[in-house]
Design a protein around this motif. Structure first.
Motif, PDB file in Angstrom:
ATOM      1  N   LYS A   1       0.835  -1.204   0.000  1.00 40.55           N
ATOM      2  CA  LYS A   1       0.000   0.000   0.000  1.00 40.55           C
ATOM      3  C   LYS A   1       0.870   1.255   0.000  1.00 40.55           C
ATOM      4  CE  LYS A   1      -2.097  -1.380   3.710  1.00 40.55           C
ATOM      5  NZ  LYS A   1      -2.984  -1.442   4.881  1.00 40.55           N
ATOM      6  N   PRO A   2       0.460   2.293  -0.716  1.00 45.40           N
ATOM      7  CA  PRO A   2       1.281   3.514  -0.816  1.00 45.40           C
ATOM      8  C   PRO A   2       1.156   4.428   0.401  1.00 45.40           C
ATOM      9  CG  PRO A   2      -0.719   3.748  -2.120  1.00 45.40           C
ATOM     10  CD  PRO A   2      -0.727   2.337  -1.604  1.00 45.40           C
ATOM     11  N   ALA A   3       0.174   4.185   1.279  1.00 45.42           N
ATOM     12  CA  ALA A   3      -0.026   5.056   2.448  1.00 45.42           C
ATOM     13  C   ALA A   3      -0.866   4.312   3.475  1.00 45.42           C
ATOM     14  CB  ALA A   3      -0.724   6.357   2.038  1.00 45.42           C
ATOM     15  N   THR A   4      -0.947   4.875   4.670  1.00 40.39           N
ATOM     16  CA  THR A   4      -1.773   4.288   5.723  1.00 40.39           C
ATOM     17  C   THR A   4      -2.460   5.397   6.507  1.00 40.39           C
ATOM     18  OG1 THR A   4      -1.799   2.692   7.546  1.00 40.39           O
ATOM     19  CG2 THR A   4       0.044   4.260   7.500  1.00 40.39           C
ATOM     20  N   THR A   5      -3.322   5.014   7.420  1.00 44.82           N
ATOM     21  CA  THR A   5      -4.078   5.965   8.240  1.00 44.82           C
ATOM     22  C   THR A   5      -3.912   5.605   9.711  1.00 44.82           C
ATOM     23  OG1 THR A   5      -6.101   4.625   8.237  1.00 44.82           O
ATOM     24  CG2 THR A   5      -5.796   6.188   6.399  1.00 44.82           C
ATOM     25  N   PRO A   6      -4.174   6.562  10.604  1.00 36.39           N
ATOM     26  CA  PRO A   6      -4.101   6.248  12.045  1.00 36.39           C
ATOM     27  C   PRO A   6      -5.011   5.089  12.421  1.00 36.39           C
ATOM     28  CG  PRO A   6      -4.194   8.614  11.710  1.00 36.39           C
ATOM     29  CD  PRO A   6      -4.431   8.002  10.374  1.00 36.39           C
ATOM     30  N   GLU A   7      -6.180   4.985  11.786  1.00 40.51           N
ATOM     31  CA  GLU A   7      -7.127   3.929  12.127  1.00 40.51           C
ATOM     32  C   GLU A   7      -6.568   2.551  11.756  1.00 40.51           C
ATOM     33  OE1 GLU A   7      -7.916   6.822  10.692  1.00 40.51           O
ATOM     34  OE2 GLU A   7      -8.848   7.606  12.526  1.00 40.51           O
ATOM     35  N   GLU A   8      -5.905   2.441  10.600  1.00 38.00           N
ATOM     36  CA  GLU A   8      -5.311   1.170  10.203  1.00 38.00           C
ATOM     37  C   GLU A   8      -4.201   0.759  11.164  1.00 38.00           C
ATOM     38  OE1 GLU A   8      -5.924   1.254   5.345  1.00 38.00           O
ATOM     39  OE2 GLU A   8      -4.034   1.895   6.217  1.00 38.00           O
ATOM     40  N   VAL A   9      -3.374   1.729  11.538  1.00 34.55           N
ATOM     41  CA  VAL A   9      -2.277   1.449  12.469  1.00 34.55           C
ATOM     42  C   VAL A   9      -2.827   0.994  13.813  1.00 34.55           C
ATOM     43  CG1 VAL A   9      -0.324   2.432  13.719  1.00 34.55           C
ATOM     44  CG2 VAL A   9      -0.725   3.061  11.327  1.00 34.55           C
ATOM     45  N   LEU A  10      -3.829   1.712  14.312  1.00 37.32           N
ATOM     46  CA  LEU A  10      -4.403   1.382  15.622  1.00 37.32           C
ATOM     47  C   LEU A  10      -5.054   0.004  15.608  1.00 37.32           C
ATOM     48  CD1 LEU A  10      -4.961   2.354  18.487  1.00 37.32           C
ATOM     49  CD2 LEU A  10      -7.100   3.368  17.648  1.00 37.32           C
ATOM     50  N   ALA A  11      -5.742  -0.326  14.521  1.00 34.88           N
ATOM     51  CA  ALA A  11      -6.407  -1.628  14.434  1.00 34.88           C
ATOM     52  C   ALA A  11      -5.390  -2.768  14.532  1.00 34.88           C
ATOM     53  CB  ALA A  11      -7.195  -1.728  13.126  1.00 34.88           C
ATOM     54  N   LEU A  12      -4.252  -2.612  13.867  1.00 31.23           N
ATOM     55  CA  LEU A  12      -3.231  -3.664  13.920  1.00 31.23           C
ATOM     56  C   LEU A  12      -2.610  -3.756  15.313  1.00 31.23           C
ATOM     57  CD1 LEU A  12      -1.675  -5.839  12.490  1.00 31.23           C
ATOM     58  CD2 LEU A  12      -0.120  -4.113  11.602  1.00 31.23           C
ATOM     59  N   LEU A  13      -2.385  -2.609  15.943  1.00 21.10           N
ATOM     60  CA  LEU A  13      -1.841  -2.617  17.302  1.00 21.10           C
ATOM     61  C   LEU A  13      -2.800  -3.285  18.279  1.00 21.10           C
ATOM     62  CD1 LEU A  13      -0.265   0.953  17.539  1.00 21.10           C
ATOM     63  CD2 LEU A  13       0.956  -1.208  17.500  1.00 21.10           C
ATOM     64  N   GLN A  14      -4.100  -3.056  18.095  1.00 22.92           N
ATOM     65  CA  GLN A  14      -5.088  -3.658  18.989  1.00 22.92           C
ATOM     66  C   GLN A  14      -5.171  -5.166  18.802  1.00 22.92           C
ATOM     67  OE1 GLN A  14      -8.451  -1.249  17.828  1.00 22.92           O
ATOM     68  NE2 GLN A  14      -8.192   0.172  19.537  1.00 22.92           N
ATOM     69  N   GLN A  15      -4.868  -5.651  17.594  1.00 25.80           N
ATOM     70  CA  GLN A  15      -4.886  -7.089  17.337  1.00 25.80           C
ATOM     71  C   GLN A  15      -3.678  -7.788  17.949  1.00 25.80           C
ATOM     72  OE1 GLN A  15      -5.129  -7.720  13.126  1.00 25.80           O
ATOM     73  NE2 GLN A  15      -6.985  -6.494  12.886  1.00 25.80           N
ATOM     74  N   SER A  16      -2.572  -7.045  18.113  1.00 24.08           N
ATOM     75  CA  SER A  16      -1.347  -7.637  18.618  1.00 24.08           C
ATOM     76  C   SER A  16      -1.383  -7.736  20.136  1.00 24.08           C
ATOM     77  CB  SER A  16      -0.138  -6.803  18.181  1.00 24.08           C
ATOM     78  OG  SER A  16       1.044  -7.322  18.737  1.00 24.08           O
TER      79      SER A  16
END
Length: 543
Positions: free
Chosen positions: A476-491
């Motif tokens: 992906k060429p970019a990301t958003t705070p929501e995408e980052v947070l979702a992955l952190l919450q899964q970890s």
């Protein structure tokens, strides 16, 4: 870039991919960190791989399935290289020597398992030479502040093929030299450690004379010491304070006022060539923390370093990470600085540090610090003696550090020379002689035959299941705070930024949006940042 022409003329060469099996380790993910206890196994990561040594004191664990255990289990002689590191350390290599008996590795490392015609110890010397000579750093690519060796780039590097007898001789000579260098470095490091501790012990001996810190309300018998609080021995018009909260951008047009941070205090003096400058207007607001010659500075965030202000820094200022103590007429500046640097005072102060990420002292604790006061003549006599002792020990440390630096440079140069340089050429002449080309060609033929066998028999090459092979990953060429947070919450565990970047499947051009998202999450309180040591950063979702 390394070229085959730099190898001894009689040697043949192949690529790293042909010289042995290369594999990137297992990636940490929610699945591997939350697997069953029965599947949990110890594994190596970048922090465990030093130059020619594995640090096995702090092994992490994650879940490895039966299939993954077969794939990622280390065997004796496997070489681990740091795939991601700072540019000067990328490709740092060490060998697994079957201790502990069962061990695996993470995807921040590349495993090299050499062809049977190549001795693993020789391969290790070659890879250490590539790291020390800058070959790895030259081919590495940086996505953020971490350089990546890259499996394919690593595989395509040329690999030298001396005869087996030459490999053995190179290994023997290199190990003898390395053992001598290691012994010398250990001895020097012991000298440095001892010399670093002696000033604190000397201060305790001369200042305390056997007295107990802060426990005597009246003079200690025979010592002439009276214990006072630090708040009571500073000048009446200059109470103990810290400095500027927000110095603002550095002012470099000549009008700025220098200010001193905790990291500017080193071994009793101030590192002036790295001082920053704030505007005159900000400095004026914090006139209460302005400095004069003879002021004693104490770091109060993380480090408890001490220094005395020289005449050229009169009028400068400090930050909130530094406390100023301006001695009154009854206390000598050097004496106070020596006392605050003593082992006894440092231990007293450390016991009052608060916080985990940024441990610090409250000014209340600094003001309560016990100070052993005696007559000024005795203070100055003690200070003069301690000045001589500490100057001599600091000179010894500098000389020892310089010697260690020269030895490490010698180690880097000799490793390259043993791998394919002048020493390798001399050993080649002394061992295989005129048969070198023939013997080297035989090794090359065996390696080429093995590679062609793999190509003719694809089943011999481990493959991923069809369901995974059919997937095509688009970065992906970019990301958003929501995408980052979702992955952190899964970890379930904190992630370092580099692994988080990879798990988001981001292209290299997405770095700016990635760190912008991290800043936004941190500012909104949705992200927690931890520092397990002085260099690493771990990120997790806020509770």
């Amino acid at each position: 870039m390394i070229v085959p022409e730099s190898f001894p003329a009689a040697w043949r060469y192949c690529t790293v991919k042909e010289a042995g099996e290369t594999l990137v380790g297992q990636q940490r993910s929610p699945e591997t960190t939350s697997g069953t206890t029965a599947d949990q196994r110890q594994y190596l990561r970048v922090a465990n791989v030093r130059d020619d040594a594995l640090d096995l004191l702090d092994l992490a664990t994650m879940s490895f399935s039966a299939e993954a255990r077969e794939k990622y289990r280390l065997a004796e002689g496997d070489i681990l290289l740091c795939e991601g590191q700072s540019r000067e350390l990328v490709g740092r290599a060490a060998m697994y020597r079957s201790e502990p008996e069962e061990l695996y590795f993470q995807n921040t490392l590349i495993r090299f398992r050499s062809h049977h015609s190549i001795l693993p110890e020789f391969a290790l010397i070659v890879f250490r030479a590539y790291q020390h000579s800058g070959v790895f750093s030259e081919i590495a690519k940086a996505t953020t502040n971490i350089a990546h060796l890259g499996l394919r780039r690593f595989q395509e590097l040329p690999f030298p093929l001396p005869p087996r007898i030459t490999q053995e001789a190179i290994i023997d000579c290199a190990r003898d030299v390395q053992t001598s260098l290691d012994s010398s470095l250990v001895a020097i490091e012991n000298i440095i450690a001892t010399a670093a501790e002696l000033p604190g012990a000397a201060r305790d001996l001369l200042i305390l004379e056997g007295a107990t810190v802060g426990q005597e309300e009246s003079p200690s018998p025979g010592s002439g010491i009276t214990w006072e609080k630090a708040a009571d021995i500073v000048a009446e018009d200059a109470p103990i304070v810290y400095g500027i909260l927000q110095p603002g951008p550095d002012v470099d047009d000549g009008s700025g006022v220098p200010y001193i941070r905790g990291q500017d205090l080193q071994d009793g003096y101030i590192v002036q060539d790295q001082l920053r400058r704030t505007s005159a207007s900000i400095a004026q607001k914090y006139q209460r923390s302005s400095l004069k010659q003879g002021d004693v500075l104490l770091g109060i965030i993380r480090s408890l370093r001490v220094a005395t202000v020289p005449p050229e820094l009169s009028g400068a200022n400090i930050t909130q990470g530094t406390a100023r103590l301006r001695p009154g007429t009854d206390v000598d500046s050097d004496y106070l600085a020596h006392w605050l640097s003593s082992s006894a005072a440092q231990e007293w102060l450390r016991s009052r540090l608060r916080g985990i990420d940024m441990p610090g002292l409250n000014l209340r604790d600094v003001r309560e610090t016990p100070v052993p006061v005696r007559d000024l003549g005795s203070q100055r006599q003690i200070s003069e003696a301690l000045n001589e002792v500490t100057a001599a020990l600091q000179g010894l440390i500098r000389d020892a550090q310089s010697a260690a630096s020269r030895l490490r440079q010698m180690e880097r140069e000799l490793t390259v020379s043993f791998a394919f340089g002048e020493v390798a050429k001399w050993i080649t002449q002394e061992t295989s002689g005129p048969e070198t080309e023939v013997l080297s060609s035989l090794i090359l033929d065996r390696i080429k035959d093995a590679a062609s066998q793999v190509r003719r028999n694809p089943a011999a090459t481990p493959r991923r299941p069809n369901k995974n092979r059919s997937k095509r990953i688009t970065l992906k060429p970019a990301t958003t705070p929501e995408e980052v947070l979702a992955l952190l919450q899964q970890s379930h565990d904190p992630l370092d930024p580099e692994h988080l970047f990879r798990q988001l499947s981001l292209a290299e051009g997405a770095v700016d949006s990635f760190y912008s998202a991290l800043r936004e999450l941190k500012q909104s309180g949705r992200l927690k940042e931890g520092r397990p040591n002085n260099t690493d950063v771990e990120i997790s979702a806020a509770d």
